[in-house]
Design a protein around this motif. Sequence first.
Motif, PDB file in Angstrom:
ATOM      1  N   THR A   2       0.820  -1.218   0.000  1.00  0.00           N
ATOM      2  CA  THR A   2       0.000   0.000   0.000  1.00  0.00           C
ATOM      3  C   THR A   2       0.849   1.261   0.000  1.00  0.00           C
ATOM      4  N   LYS A   3       2.117   1.141   0.311  1.00  0.00           N
ATOM      5  CA  LYS A   3       3.015   2.295   0.322  1.00  0.00           C
ATOM      6  C   LYS A   3       3.700   2.487  -1.027  1.00  0.00           C
ATOM      7  N   GLY A   4       3.554   1.527  -1.928  1.00  0.00           N
ATOM      8  CA  GLY A   4       4.246   1.577  -3.217  1.00  0.00           C
ATOM      9  C   GLY A   4       3.570   2.496  -4.217  1.00  0.00           C
ATOM     10  N   GLN A   5       4.320   2.858  -5.240  1.00  0.00           N
ATOM     11  CA  GLN A   5       3.806   3.776  -6.253  1.00  0.00           C
ATOM     12  C   GLN A   5       2.788   3.122  -7.179  1.00  0.00           C
ATOM     13  N   ASN A   6       2.747   1.805  -7.239  1.00  0.00           N
ATOM     14  CA  ASN A   6       1.787   1.113  -8.098  1.00  0.00           C
ATOM     15  C   ASN A   6       0.477   0.785  -7.397  1.00  0.00           C
ATOM     16  N   TYR A   7       0.341   1.193  -6.141  1.00  0.00           N
ATOM     17  CA  TYR A   7      -0.871   0.878  -5.378  1.00  0.00           C
ATOM     18  C   TYR A   7      -2.150   1.426  -6.023  1.00  0.00           C
ATOM     19  N   PRO A   8      -2.154   2.653  -6.564  1.00  0.00           N
ATOM     20  CA  PRO A   8      -3.381   3.124  -7.230  1.00  0.00           C
ATOM     21  C   PRO A   8      -3.810   2.214  -8.394  1.00  0.00           C
ATOM     22  N   GLN A   9      -2.850   1.751  -9.187  1.00  0.00           N
ATOM     23  CA  GLN A   9      -3.184   0.845 -10.298  1.00  0.00           C
ATOM     24  C   GLN A   9      -3.713  -0.485  -9.773  1.00  0.00           C
ATOM     25  N   THR A  41      -7.356   7.919  -2.842  1.00  0.00           N
ATOM     26  CA  THR A  41      -6.783   7.118  -3.926  1.00  0.00           C
ATOM     27  C   THR A  41      -7.872   6.360  -4.670  1.00  0.00           C
ATOM     28  N   ASP A  44      -7.175   5.205   2.262  1.00  0.00           N
ATOM     29  CA  ASP A  44      -7.214   4.941   0.822  1.00  0.00           C
ATOM     30  C   ASP A  44      -8.350   5.670   0.102  1.00  0.00           C
TER      31      ASP A  44
END
Length: 144
Positions: free
Chosen positions: A23-30, A59, A56
Motif C-alpha cells: 500500500t506504500k508503493g507507487q503502483n498501489y493506485p493501479q 486514492t 485509501d
Amino acid sequence: MKIRDELLNSLLGEASSKAAVVTKGQNYPQLLQKLIVQGLIKIEEDTVAVYCRGEDVDTVKGVMGAAVDEYVEIMKRESGVTLKCNVVMNDDRAFDLPDSSCGGVLLTALNGKIVCDNTMKSRLTLVYEELLPSIRAILFPDEQ
C-alpha cells in the motif's frame, strides 16, 4: 500439533505485514483500480458500493472513474453489451475497512447481499489456504 499451527499462523501474520507494504508503493493506485474492475466483473450488478480503508479514500476516488470505464469496455468487448453502471464510494467513514485488511477494496451490491472482498488480507488468506498443503510439506517434511 499446536506448535505447528502457531508456526503456520505466524507465517500468515508475517505475510500480512509484508502485504501491507504494498500500500506504500507507487503502483498501489493501479492495483486498487484492477481490484475494483475485478470486483465489478465478479458482482455483475448495475449499482455497486465500494468500501476501503480511511487512508485509501482519496486514492480510490481517484481511480474509480478509470476502473468503471475499464469495466464497461471489458464487458462491451466480451459480450457486446454497453453497460451503464452506478459505482459509488461509501460515504460513511464509520464503515471504512480496518487497517488489518492491509489495503484493497470491498464491493457490495443489493444492499450488502452480494459482497466481493478484494482486500489484500482476504486475497492473502485465499492463497494461504490453497497452498497450505504445500507449505506444510515444505515446513514439516517428516510428517508425510
